[in-house]
Enzyme design. Structure first.
Site, PDB file in Angstrom:
ATOM      1  N   GLY A 279      -6.832   5.165   4.991  1.00 20.09           N
ATOM      2  CA  GLY A 279      -5.630   5.571   5.736  1.00 20.09           C
ATOM      3  C   GLY A 279      -4.513   6.011   4.830  1.00 20.09           C
ATOM      4  CB  THR A 280      -4.096   5.977   1.144  1.00 19.90           C
ATOM      5  OG1 THR A 280      -4.454   4.606   1.079  1.00 19.90           O
ATOM      6  CG2 THR A 280      -2.964   6.269   0.163  1.00 19.90           C
ATOM      7  CB  THR A 281      -0.642   9.703   3.949  1.00 18.32           C
ATOM      8  OG1 THR A 281       0.421   8.772   3.688  1.00 18.32           O
ATOM      9  CG2 THR A 281      -1.211   9.422   5.334  1.00 18.32           C
TER      10      THR A 281
ATOM     11  CG  ASN B 268      -1.375   7.609  13.128  1.00 16.42           C
ATOM     12  OD1 ASN B 268      -1.857   6.677  13.729  1.00 16.42           O
ATOM     13  ND2 ASN B 268      -0.082   7.762  12.937  1.00 16.42           N
TER      14      ASN B 268
ATOM     15  CB  ALA C 132      -7.739   8.754  10.358  1.00 14.48           C
TER      16      ALA C 132
ATOM     17  N   GLY D 298       1.400  12.126   6.579  1.00 11.69           N
ATOM     18  CA  GLY D 298       0.062  12.661   6.839  1.00 11.69           C
ATOM     19  C   GLY D 298      -0.088  13.062   8.296  1.00 11.69           C
TER      20      GLY D 298
ATOM     21  CG  HIS E  58       7.243   7.587   8.606  1.00 10.12           C
ATOM     22  ND1 HIS E  58       7.021   8.888   8.994  1.00 10.12           N
ATOM     23  CD2 HIS E  58       6.156   6.879   9.014  1.00 10.12           C
ATOM     24  CE1 HIS E  58       5.839   8.958   9.600  1.00 10.12           C
ATOM     25  NE2 HIS E  58       5.302   7.759   9.632  1.00 10.12           N
TER      26      HIS E  58
ATOM     27  CE  LYS F 290       4.845   8.668   5.421  1.00  7.15           C
ATOM     28  NZ  LYS F 290       3.570   8.088   4.949  1.00  7.15           N
TER      29      LYS F 290
HETATM   30  N1  NDP Z   1      -3.488   6.343   8.378  1.00  6.69           N
HETATM   31  C1  NDP Z   1      -2.698   5.452   9.001  1.00  6.69           C
HETATM   32  O1  NDP Z   1      -2.905   5.104  10.190  1.00  6.69           O
HETATM   33  C2  NDP Z   1      -1.575   4.848   8.240  1.00  6.69           C
HETATM   34  C3  NDP Z   1      -1.397   5.180   6.944  1.00  6.69           C
HETATM   35  N2  NDP Z   1      -0.448   4.559   6.178  1.00  6.69           N
HETATM   36  C4  NDP Z   1      -0.478   4.875   4.767  1.00  6.69           C
HETATM   37  O2  NDP Z   1      -1.073   3.782   4.082  1.00  6.69           O
HETATM   38  C5  NDP Z   1      -0.551   3.684   2.762  1.00  6.69           C
HETATM   39  C6  NDP Z   1      -0.063   2.263   2.525  1.00  6.69           C
HETATM   40  O3  NDP Z   1       1.013   1.975   3.382  1.00  6.69           O
HETATM   41  P1  NDP Z   1       1.760   0.553   3.318  1.00  6.69           P
HETATM   42  O4  NDP Z   1       0.798  -0.554   3.487  1.00  6.69           O
HETATM   43  O5  NDP Z   1       2.916   0.670   4.238  1.00  6.69           O
HETATM   44  O6  NDP Z   1       2.280   0.569   1.795  1.00  6.69           O
HETATM   45  P2  NDP Z   1       2.655  -0.662   0.850  1.00  6.69           P
HETATM   46  O7  NDP Z   1       3.512  -0.109  -0.237  1.00  6.69           O
HETATM   47  O8  NDP Z   1       3.173  -1.792   1.663  1.00  6.69           O
HETATM   48  O9  NDP Z   1       1.243  -1.110   0.258  1.00  6.69           O
HETATM   49  C7  NDP Z   1       0.557  -0.379  -0.702  1.00  6.69           C
HETATM   50  C8  NDP Z   1      -0.213  -1.361  -1.533  1.00  6.69           C
HETATM   51  O10 NDP Z   1      -1.073  -0.651  -2.394  1.00  6.69           O
HETATM   52  C9  NDP Z   1      -1.134  -1.380  -3.603  1.00  6.69           C
HETATM   53  N3  NDP Z   1      -1.676  -0.603  -4.705  1.00  6.69           N
HETATM   54  C10 NDP Z   1      -1.028   0.092  -5.686  1.00  6.69           C
HETATM   55  N4  NDP Z   1      -1.922   0.618  -6.559  1.00  6.69           N
HETATM   56  C11 NDP Z   1      -3.162   0.227  -6.114  1.00  6.69           C
HETATM   57  C12 NDP Z   1      -4.477   0.431  -6.580  1.00  6.69           C
HETATM   58  N5  NDP Z   1      -4.728   1.131  -7.716  1.00  6.69           N
HETATM   59  N6  NDP Z   1      -5.497  -0.083  -5.866  1.00  6.69           N
HETATM   60  C13 NDP Z   1      -5.278  -0.816  -4.741  1.00  6.69           C
HETATM   61  N7  NDP Z   1      -4.034  -1.065  -4.273  1.00  6.69           N
HETATM   62  C14 NDP Z   1      -2.995  -0.542  -4.941  1.00  6.69           C
HETATM   63  C15 NDP Z   1       0.275  -1.853  -3.822  1.00  6.69           C
HETATM   64  O11 NDP Z   1       0.233  -2.937  -4.743  1.00  6.69           O
HETATM   65  P3  NDP Z   1       1.391  -3.216  -5.816  1.00  6.69           P
HETATM   66  O12 NDP Z   1       2.514  -3.774  -4.985  1.00  6.69           O
HETATM   67  O13 NDP Z   1       0.748  -4.161  -6.747  1.00  6.69           O
HETATM   68  O14 NDP Z   1       1.738  -1.883  -6.433  1.00  6.69           O
HETATM   69  C16 NDP Z   1       0.676  -2.258  -2.404  1.00  6.69           C
HETATM   70  O15 NDP Z   1       0.362  -3.605  -2.144  1.00  6.69           O
HETATM   71  C17 NDP Z   1       0.518   4.773   2.670  1.00  6.69           C
HETATM   72  O16 NDP Z   1      -0.058   5.924   2.085  1.00  6.69           O
HETATM   73  C18 NDP Z   1       0.862   5.076   4.122  1.00  6.69           C
HETATM   74  O17 NDP Z   1       1.328   6.388   4.313  1.00  6.69           O
HETATM   75  C19 NDP Z   1       0.371   3.624   6.700  1.00  6.69           C
HETATM   76  C20 NDP Z   1       0.276   3.282   8.011  1.00  6.69           C
HETATM   77  C21 NDP Z   1      -0.699   3.874   8.896  1.00  6.69           C
HETATM   78  O1  LIG Z   2       3.686   5.286   5.650  1.00  5.61           O
HETATM   79  C1  LIG Z   2       3.625   4.916   6.838  1.00  5.61           C
HETATM   80  O2  LIG Z   2       4.198   3.892   7.231  1.00  5.61           O
HETATM   81  C2  LIG Z   2       2.800   5.695   7.765  1.00  5.61           C
HETATM   82  N1  LIG Z   2       2.056   6.637   7.275  1.00  5.61           N
HETATM   83  C3  LIG Z   2       1.147   7.470   7.989  1.00  5.61           C
HETATM   84  C4  LIG Z   2       1.510   8.925   7.813  1.00  5.61           C
HETATM   85  O3  LIG Z   2       1.914   9.333   6.711  1.00  5.61           O
HETATM   86  O4  LIG Z   2       1.352   9.680   8.764  1.00  5.61           O
HETATM   87  C5  LIG Z   2       0.915   7.035   9.397  1.00  5.61           C
HETATM   88  C6  LIG Z   2       2.069   6.347  10.076  1.00  5.61           C
HETATM   89  O5  LIG Z   2       2.934   7.310  10.598  1.00  5.61           O
HETATM   90  C7  LIG Z   2       2.787   5.345   9.202  1.00  5.61           C
END
Ligand code: NDP
Ligand SMILES: O=C(O)C1=N[C@H](C(=O)O)C[C@H](O)C1
Length: 231
Positions: free
Chosen positions: A70-72, A97, A95, A140, A130, A134
């Site tokens: 889900g990472t964007t 989202n 995805a 994404g 957002h 972010k």
């Molecule tokens: N597709 C979807 O439905 C959604 C997508 N997203 C996306 O998901 C991603 C994460 O969002 P969110 O949880 O809010 O972000 P956070 O910043 O809360 O979490 C990201 C985590 O990734 C860790 N990280 C950094 N480097 C690595 C690595 N090499 N390997 C594994 N983990 C690592 C960080 O750790 P540390 O603190 O140690 O750096 C941190 O704990 C974003 O890209 C966001 O856009 C979010 C919500 C929904």
């Molecule tokens: O970073 C977020 O929080 C989110 N990222 C996703 C995106 O980039 O579309 C999905 C959601 O909107 C939350």
């Protein structure tokens, strides 16, 4: 199902809660600089960072572990990730989202774009709002929505905040702790048509990722949330 969480931040923690409620176990939680040990995971769920995702996926495919990502903000390397997955006969779902609501919204967006294509008096734009943490812009989800509009438009590209006049603009706003709001706007001199999806929290994203992980077990190939949800 044994799950490895790649990224244990806001999303990783929410996915953990939902996965445990659904009877799964978390066998690895990997953040930045942690050893990459999957501990017998049957599936990995990556919600990490734009810089980390591609490397994580590559390692999982090499170890024969399917990935839900889900990472964007890393999609410049998407084709390479797909090739890596195919090379190892792996399983992969990306995805922008994972929520059911947004995936329905994607379909609505495409349908509306098709209806609006002949209506040349309307100017189209997208806005995404957002939280301030972010890392990437536009979101994404905003990019997926833009692709849905562009497929039914004379325009060829989107650009951030309307920087290129002839492109479809995506306006990115960062404020407070907003989980994610996306709006597609068609504006003419006489009226405005708008569709909006507003996430109230992150639960829908996390549930969708766990459902996708349950779905991919035993499958190989590259899939989307449309496959998972049967849309
Ligand atoms: N597709 C979807 O439905 C959604 C997508 N997203 C996306 O998901 C991603 C994460 O969002 P969110 O949880 O809010 O972000 P956070 O910043 O809360 O979490 C990201 C985590 O990734 C860790 N990280 C950094 N480097 C690595 C690595 N090499 N390997 C594994 N983990 C690592 C960080 O750790 P540390 O603190 O140690 O750096 C941190 O704990 C974003 O890209 C966001 O856009 C979010 C919500 C929904
Ligand atoms: O970073 C977020 O929080 C989110 N990222 C996703 C995106 O980039 O579309 C999905 C959601 O909107 C939350």
């Amino acid at each position: 199902m044994k799950i490895a969480l790649l990224g244990y931040g806001r999303m990783g923690k929410m996915i953990e809660g939902i996965a445990l409620d659904r009877g799964h176990s978390i066998v690895a939680k990997i953040d930045n600089n942690d050893p990459f040990e999957l501990n017998g995971a049957e599936v990995a769920i990556d919600f990490s960072t734009p810089d980390a995702a591609f490397g994580n996926l590559t390692k999982c495919f090499a170890q024969g572990v399917p990935v839900i990502c889900g990472t964007t903000g890393w999609l410049d390397r998407f084709d390479e990730a797909v090739a890596n997955c195919s090379k190892h006969d792996g399983g992969f779902i990306y995805a922008s989202n994972f929520s059911l609501g947004v995936n329905l919204f994607f379909e609505l967006n495409k349908k509306l774009a098709q209806m609006m294509q002949p209506q040349k008096d309307y100017k189209t734009s997208l806005t995404e709002i957002h939280h301030i943490h972010k890392l990437d812009a536009p979101s994404g989800t905003g990019i997926t929505l833009a692709e849905g509009v562009l497929a039914h438009s004379d325009k060829e590209n989107w650009s951030l905040d309307g920087k290129v006049a002839e492109d479809l603009p995506i306006y990115s706003i960062r404020e407070g702790e907003v989980p994610g709001t996306h709006t597609v706007t068609y504006e003419s001199k006489v009226d405005t048509i708008e569709i909006t999806h507003e996430a109230h929290n992150r639960e829908g994203f996390a549930l969708g990722a766990v459902v996708a992980a349950e779905w991919i077990i035993g499958k190989t190939g590259i899939f989307t949330m449309k496959d998972v949800l049967g849309l």
